[in-house]
Design a protein around this motif. Structure first.
Motif, PDB file in Angstrom:
ATOM      1  N   PRO A   1     -20.511   0.767  42.916  1.00 52.96           N
ATOM      2  CA  PRO A   1     -21.136   1.986  42.393  1.00 52.96           C
ATOM      3  C   PRO A   1     -22.525   2.212  42.966  1.00 52.96           C
ATOM      4  CG  PRO A   1     -21.206   0.261  40.750  1.00 52.96           C
ATOM      5  CD  PRO A   1     -20.453  -0.292  41.924  1.00 52.96           C
ATOM      6  N   PRO A   2     -22.921   3.483  43.044  1.00 56.84           N
ATOM      7  CA  PRO A   2     -24.281   3.783  43.496  1.00 56.84           C
ATOM      8  C   PRO A   2     -25.308   3.370  42.452  1.00 56.84           C
ATOM      9  CG  PRO A   2     -23.139   5.807  42.897  1.00 56.84           C
ATOM     10  CD  PRO A   2     -22.143   4.687  42.765  1.00 56.84           C
TER      11      PRO A   2
ATOM     12  N   CYS B   1     -25.762   3.587  38.039  1.00 54.41           N
ATOM     13  CA  CYS B   1     -24.514   3.699  37.280  1.00 54.41           C
ATOM     14  C   CYS B   1     -24.378   2.545  36.295  1.00 54.41           C
ATOM     15  CB  CYS B   1     -23.326   3.697  38.229  1.00 54.41           C
ATOM     16  SG  CYS B   1     -23.200   5.212  39.178  1.00 54.41           S
TER      17      CYS B   1
ATOM     18  N   ARG C   1     -22.708  -0.537  35.067  1.00 49.94           N
ATOM     19  CA  ARG C   1     -21.902  -1.602  35.679  1.00 49.94           C
ATOM     20  C   ARG C   1     -21.278  -2.533  34.645  1.00 49.94           C
ATOM     21  NH1 ARG C   1     -23.621  -1.951  41.269  1.00 49.94           N
ATOM     22  NH2 ARG C   1     -25.313  -0.488  41.582  1.00 49.94           N
TER      23      ARG C   1
ATOM     24  N   LEU D   1     -15.144   7.264  37.779  1.00 46.51           N
ATOM     25  CA  LEU D   1     -16.455   7.928  37.723  1.00 46.51           C
ATOM     26  C   LEU D   1     -16.941   8.032  36.281  1.00 46.51           C
ATOM     27  CD1 LEU D   1     -16.023  10.842  40.299  1.00 46.51           C
ATOM     28  CD2 LEU D   1     -16.999   8.576  40.676  1.00 46.51           C
TER      29      LEU D   1
ATOM     30  N   ARG E   1     -20.083   6.064  34.499  1.00 52.74           N
ATOM     31  CA  ARG E   1     -21.032   7.104  34.087  1.00 52.74           C
ATOM     32  C   ARG E   1     -21.804   7.705  35.264  1.00 52.74           C
ATOM     33  NH1 ARG E   1     -23.004   4.148  28.589  1.00 52.74           N
ATOM     34  NH2 ARG E   1     -21.044   4.444  27.517  1.00 52.74           N
ATOM     35  N   LEU E   2     -21.048   8.065  36.291  1.00 48.26           N
ATOM     36  CA  LEU E   2     -21.631   8.771  37.433  1.00 48.26           C
ATOM     37  C   LEU E   2     -21.562  10.253  37.113  1.00 48.26           C
ATOM     38  CD1 LEU E   2     -22.794   8.669  40.312  1.00 48.26           C
ATOM     39  CD2 LEU E   2     -20.449   8.821  41.151  1.00 48.26           C
ATOM     40  N   SER E   3     -22.699  10.909  37.024  1.00 45.81           N
ATOM     41  CA  SER E   3     -22.724  12.315  36.632  1.00 45.81           C
ATOM     42  C   SER E   3     -21.987  13.177  37.659  1.00 45.81           C
ATOM     43  CB  SER E   3     -24.166  12.805  36.496  1.00 45.81           C
ATOM     44  OG  SER E   3     -24.751  12.964  37.776  1.00 45.81           O
TER      45      SER E   3
ATOM     46  N   LYS F   1     -24.238  14.153  40.611  1.00 46.05           N
ATOM     47  CA  LYS F   1     -24.450  13.068  41.563  1.00 46.05           C
ATOM     48  C   LYS F   1     -23.182  12.798  42.378  1.00 46.05           C
ATOM     49  CE  LYS F   1     -27.165   8.902  41.508  1.00 46.05           C
ATOM     50  NZ  LYS F   1     -27.641   7.760  40.731  1.00 46.05           N
ATOM     51  N   ALA F   2     -22.024  12.890  41.727  1.00 51.81           N
ATOM     52  CA  ALA F   2     -20.751  12.665  42.424  1.00 51.81           C
ATOM     53  C   ALA F   2     -20.558  13.679  43.541  1.00 51.81           C
ATOM     54  CB  ALA F   2     -19.594  12.721  41.434  1.00 51.81           C
TER      55      ALA F   2
ATOM     56  N   PHE G   1     -19.105   4.393  47.707  1.00 52.51           N
ATOM     57  CA  PHE G   1     -19.850   5.643  47.687  1.00 52.51           C
ATOM     58  C   PHE G   1     -20.883   5.607  48.807  1.00 52.51           C
ATOM     59  CE2 PHE G   1     -18.324   4.696  43.507  1.00 52.51           C
ATOM     60  CZ  PHE G   1     -17.811   5.906  43.068  1.00 52.51           C
TER      61      PHE G   1
END
Length: 78
Positions: A8-9, A12, A14, A35, A39-41, A44-45, A71
């Motif tokens: 994940p970026p 996020c 983890r 995603l 909790r990748l918005s 942002k995605a 990502f």
């Protein structure tokens, strides 16, 4: 359940990942489901390129056991 590896970026959640970045998800899960878990918005995605096993992926792509999700920022300096 299937296991997927996620890189994940920054920023996020983890908590669903083990110490080697693997997580369990239901069979039939998609990249979009992951995603949500990390909790990748959505904003942002949209700014990131997503890949599954090194191939560009979309949020609707179904996952298989052993898939690796990554990502990449489309613009990065070096």
């Amino acid at each position: 359940m299937i296991r997927v590896k996620v890189f994940p970026p920054y920023g996020c959640d983890r908590s669903a990942l083990d110490e080697r970045s693997w997580m369990e998800v239901e069979e039939g899960s998609t990249v979009g489901d992951v995603l949500k878990i990390i909790r990748l918005s959505p904003l942002k995605a949209k700014l990131l390129l997503m890949s599954v096993n090194g191939e560009r992926a979309s949020p609707s792509q179904k996952l298989k056991d052993g898939d690796v999700i990554g990502f990449i920022a489309p613009v990065s300096g070096g």
